[in-house]
Enzyme design. Sequence first.
Site, PDB file in Angstrom:
ATOM      1  N   LYS A  69       0.812  -1.218   0.000  1.00  0.00           N
ATOM      2  CA  LYS A  69       0.000   0.000   0.000  1.00  0.00           C
ATOM      3  C   LYS A  69       0.845   1.267   0.000  1.00  0.00           C
ATOM      4  CE  LYS A  69      -3.980  -2.134   2.302  1.00  0.00           C
ATOM      5  NZ  LYS A  69      -4.864  -2.128   3.496  1.00  0.00           N
ATOM      6  N   GLU A 106      18.113   0.525  16.283  1.00  0.00           N
ATOM      7  CA  GLU A 106      17.462   1.769  16.685  1.00  0.00           C
ATOM      8  C   GLU A 106      16.792   1.714  18.053  1.00  0.00           C
ATOM      9  OE1 GLU A 106      13.029   1.840  14.856  1.00  0.00           O
ATOM     10  OE2 GLU A 106      14.619   1.876  13.364  1.00  0.00           O
ATOM     11  N   HIS A 149      12.567   7.306  12.934  1.00  0.00           N
ATOM     12  CA  HIS A 149      11.407   6.443  12.668  1.00  0.00           C
ATOM     13  C   HIS A 149      10.113   7.266  12.758  1.00  0.00           C
ATOM     14  CE1 HIS A 149      10.265   1.917  12.846  1.00  0.00           C
ATOM     15  NE2 HIS A 149       9.358   2.593  12.158  1.00  0.00           N
ATOM     16  N   ARG A 170      12.202  -1.211   7.434  1.00  0.00           N
ATOM     17  CA  ARG A 170      12.760  -1.789   8.650  1.00  0.00           C
ATOM     18  C   ARG A 170      14.277  -1.690   8.593  1.00  0.00           C
ATOM     19  NH1 ARG A 170       8.670  -1.009  10.593  1.00  0.00           N
ATOM     20  NH2 ARG A 170       7.147  -2.426  11.549  1.00  0.00           N
ATOM     21  N   ALA A 225       8.400   8.509   9.875  1.00  0.00           N
ATOM     22  CA  ALA A 225       7.662   8.584   8.617  1.00  0.00           C
ATOM     23  C   ALA A 225       6.159   8.438   8.815  1.00  0.00           C
ATOM     24  CB  ALA A 225       8.175   7.525   7.644  1.00  0.00           C
TER      25      ALA A 225
END
Length: 332
Positions: A153, A263, A295, A234, A297
């Site tokens: 998606k 992370e 992280h 990832r 987004a």
Amino acid sequence: MKVAFFDTKTYDKTFFETQNEDYHYKFAFFETRLTDHSVVLAKNFDVVCVFVRDEINAYVVKKLLEYNVKMIALRCAGYNNIDFTHINNDLKVVNVPAYSPYAVAEFTVSMMLTLNRKIHKAYNRTRDMNFSLHGLLGFDMHNKTIGIIGTGKIAKVLIKILKGYGCHIVAYDIHEDKSFAKEMDYTYTSLDHLFATSDIISLHCPLTKETEYIINQDSILKMKDHVMIINTGRGKLINTLDLIEGLKNNKVGAAGLDVYEEESEYFYEDYSERVIQDDVLTRLIGFPNVLITSHQAFFTNEALINITQTTLTSIYELQHNKPLTNQVIFDF
């Protein structure tokens, strides 16, 4: 229903408490991550709500079952941080499979444009009253070839955006959506061909045994010189040490990383007054052609509303013995 939230931030509490006005569940918010040491906090709760940094290993699963916790509700899409080996029908797992593909796709394009046009450098320069254009040369996105690995998606939204820039798209996915490819006029190809022909490569595949370190020394050697690599998927899709070598020898011209394979120790936390012990992360941050974000987004108002609503709907379905729309079924 009593719900224990782990690894929570102020925005988690704000959004969930606002949406809970329609449900009236009892919430407890813990800043600590769910781990071997903190799992005791899950006692007397029906649901634990977790995020990407929580460590739901075999011991944690065992204790959750002992505490009669009925569901692990992931407020994210990925579930690679859960050990499914000992999970049985008494403990359900649900996730949020698509909180906002637009958020991640739009952020991915912003990383491409920032690195290409050196916007981050220009911002810092002008604040020092330096208006020189030296070192800020970019390229037109128009007519460039963008390689998309994984066409779910998020990638589909990204492809639509990039088509608006006049980019050529090549894609790789083990499940090819040929109908969408025809509609958007892009082609599926092999990984080797994608590596060899792409000016920019963007990662949107899940982390599996097959995709772990899909970007490594061998794949980087197959790429165009000065290729740009973007990862909003990832962290372990990229072998970081191999990426650093590619940056050092200028094979990789730029890298945009919203994720990092180690992370969990640092992302979402403020280390501005502490010394980071991760030499690899420090090395990456030191490159002038690397853009690292924490992280983020997914982090839009719309996404957080969707995460909250989807999670609370899953809890409602559990409470009323309805089929779990977003249940994660792990097949060994």
